[in-house]
Design a protein around this motif. Structure first.
Motif, mmCIF file in Angstrom:
data_model
loop_
_atom_site.group_PDB
_atom_site.id
_atom_site.type_symbol
_atom_site.label_atom_id
_atom_site.label_comp_id
_atom_site.label_asym_id
_atom_site.label_seq_id
_atom_site.Cartn_x
_atom_site.Cartn_y
_atom_site.Cartn_z
ATOM 1 N N PRO A 12 0.836 -1.207 0.000
ATOM 2 C CA PRO A 12 0.000 0.000 0.000
ATOM 3 C C PRO A 12 0.867 1.251 0.000
ATOM 4 O O PRO A 12 1.942 1.281 0.582
ATOM 5 N N ARG A 13 0.382 2.261 -0.686
ATOM 6 C CA ARG A 13 1.093 3.540 -0.744
ATOM 7 C C ARG A 13 0.298 4.559 0.062
ATOM 8 O O ARG A 13 -0.536 5.285 -0.473
ATOM 9 N N VAL A 14 0.556 4.590 1.341
ATOM 10 C CA VAL A 14 -0.172 5.483 2.237
ATOM 11 C C VAL A 14 0.832 6.434 2.873
ATOM 12 O O VAL A 14 1.854 6.013 3.385
ATOM 13 N N THR A 15 0.509 7.713 2.819
ATOM 14 C CA THR A 15 1.348 8.722 3.456
ATOM 15 C C THR A 15 0.533 9.372 4.557
ATOM 16 O O THR A 15 -0.551 9.903 4.298
ATOM 17 N N LEU A 16 1.027 9.281 5.768
ATOM 18 C CA LEU A 16 0.335 9.907 6.888
ATOM 19 C C LEU A 16 0.796 11.355 7.008
ATOM 20 O O LEU A 16 1.982 11.645 6.994
ATOM 21 N N ILE A 17 -0.155 12.265 7.124
ATOM 22 C CA ILE A 17 0.145 13.692 7.223
ATOM 23 C C ILE A 17 -0.146 14.135 8.652
ATOM 24 O O ILE A 17 -1.232 13.910 9.170
ATOM 25 N N ASP A 18 0.832 14.759 9.273
ATOM 26 C CA ASP A 18 0.645 15.261 10.629
ATOM 27 C C ASP A 18 0.234 16.727 10.556
ATOM 28 O O ASP A 18 0.984 17.632 10.915
ATOM 29 N N ASP A 19 -0.958 16.955 10.042
ATOM 30 C CA ASP A 19 -1.484 18.308 9.884
ATOM 31 C C ASP A 19 -2.968 18.239 10.230
ATOM 32 O O ASP A 19 -3.734 17.535 9.564
ATOM 33 N N PRO A 20 -3.416 18.952 11.256
ATOM 34 C CA PRO A 20 -4.801 18.811 11.702
ATOM 35 C C PRO A 20 -5.840 19.378 10.731
ATOM 36 O O PRO A 20 -6.981 18.944 10.741
ATOM 37 N N ALA A 21 -5.480 20.340 9.879
ATOM 38 C CA ALA A 21 -6.480 20.948 9.004
ATOM 39 C C ALA A 21 -5.897 21.288 7.640
ATOM 40 O O ALA A 21 -5.844 22.447 7.239
ATOM 41 N N PRO A 22 -5.454 20.293 6.867
ATOM 42 C CA PRO A 22 -4.845 20.615 5.580
ATOM 43 C C PRO A 22 -5.839 21.194 4.577
ATOM 44 O O PRO A 22 -5.494 22.089 3.810
ATOM 45 N N LEU A 23 -7.066 20.726 4.581
ATOM 46 C CA LEU A 23 -8.053 21.230 3.633
ATOM 47 C C LEU A 23 -8.408 22.688 3.945
ATOM 48 O O LEU A 23 -8.511 23.514 3.030
ATOM 49 N N SER A 24 -8.595 22.978 5.210
ATOM 50 C CA SER A 24 -8.904 24.367 5.593
ATOM 51 C C SER A 24 -7.763 25.297 5.200
ATOM 52 O O SER A 24 -7.988 26.401 4.716
ATOM 53 N N ARG A 25 -6.532 24.876 5.432
ATOM 54 C CA ARG A 25 -5.378 25.703 5.087
ATOM 55 C C ARG A 25 -5.316 25.883 3.566
ATOM 56 O O ARG A 25 -5.056 26.954 3.058
ATOM 57 N N LEU B 108 -7.794 25.829 1.395
ATOM 58 C CA LEU B 108 -8.885 26.682 0.930
ATOM 59 C C LEU B 108 -8.863 28.072 1.559
ATOM 60 O O LEU B 108 -9.669 28.934 1.191
ATOM 61 N N GLY B 109 -7.970 28.288 2.504
ATOM 62 C CA GLY B 109 -7.862 29.588 3.145
ATOM 63 C C GLY B 109 -8.957 29.834 4.148
ATOM 64 O O GLY B 109 -9.328 30.984 4.413
ATOM 65 N N LEU B 110 -9.511 28.804 4.727
ATOM 66 C CA LEU B 110 -10.596 28.949 5.709
ATOM 67 C C LEU B 110 -9.996 28.912 7.116
ATOM 68 O O LEU B 110 -8.987 28.266 7.368
ATOM 69 N N ARG B 111 -10.678 29.599 8.012
ATOM 70 C CA ARG B 111 -10.235 29.581 9.389
ATOM 71 C C ARG B 111 -10.742 28.294 10.052
ATOM 72 O O ARG B 111 -11.793 27.760 9.708
ATOM 73 N N THR B 112 -10.018 27.817 11.008
ATOM 74 C CA THR B 112 -10.424 26.608 11.734
ATOM 75 C C THR B 112 -10.954 26.997 13.107
ATOM 76 O O THR B 112 -10.707 28.110 13.595
ATOM 77 N N LEU B 113 -11.649 26.096 13.748
ATOM 78 C CA LEU B 113 -12.172 26.352 15.069
ATOM 79 C C LEU B 113 -11.098 26.216 16.140
ATOM 80 O O LEU B 113 -11.246 26.695 17.237
ATOM 81 N N ILE B 114 -10.025 25.516 15.822
ATOM 82 C CA ILE B 114 -8.960 25.278 16.786
ATOM 83 C C ILE B 114 -7.731 26.076 16.330
ATOM 84 O O ILE B 114 -7.381 26.091 15.170
ATOM 85 N N LYS B 115 -7.097 26.754 17.298
ATOM 86 C CA LYS B 115 -5.883 27.490 16.980
ATOM 87 C C LYS B 115 -4.711 26.509 16.922
ATOM 88 O O LYS B 115 -4.618 25.599 17.725
ATOM 89 N N ASP B 116 -3.793 26.744 16.000
ATOM 90 C CA ASP B 116 -2.589 25.915 15.898
ATOM 91 C C ASP B 116 -1.619 26.243 16.995
ATOM 92 O O ASP B 116 -1.441 27.289 17.442
#
Length: 116
Positions: free
Chosen positions: A93-106, A108-116
């Motif tokens: 399997p070709r799986v890459t784990l990303i240690d990023d809590p909100a990659p889609l929000s970042r 799309l330029g959207l704010r998240t509910l949780i501060k980094d």
């Protein structure tokens, strides 16, 4: 609950010998001898759980079982073979784990509910 066991034989005599031996262990109405179109003969028995191993031993001892009918192909991926597509078989399997809590929000330029 009965266990269904089916065995193929190259000749009808071998199948008849198996049926004769099975009749000593299992009732007649639970044994079925059937001639197949491809030349083999099959014996199917519905044995109770306590007699299933004995029935299997009888089917195996009567004579060596014939190989499966030649008209049946053992191909686990018939559609891929037909379309000449590569098969996903034993691939890593070709799986890459990303240690990023909100990659889609970042992205799309959207704010998240949780501060980094």
């Amino acid at each position: 609950m009965p266990t269904t066991i089916t065995q193929f034989y190259a000749s009808e005599k071998q199948a008849s010998d198996a049926v004769a031996a099975l009749k000593k262990v299992v009732r007649d109405d639970r044994i079925k001898l059937e001639r197949r179109r491809l030349g083999n003969t099959s014996v199917t028995v519905e044995a109770e759980p306590d007699k299933a191993i004995t029935a299997l031993q009888i089917l195996n001892e009567s004579s060596p079982a014939a190989p499966p009918p030649s008209g049946i192909r053992n191909n686990p991926t018939p559609l891929s073979s037909l379309l000449h597509l590569p098969v996903l078989w034993n691939h890593e399997p070709r799986v890459t784990l990303i240690d990023d809590p909100a990659p889609l929000s970042r992205f799309l330029g959207l704010r998240t509910l949780i501060k980094d």
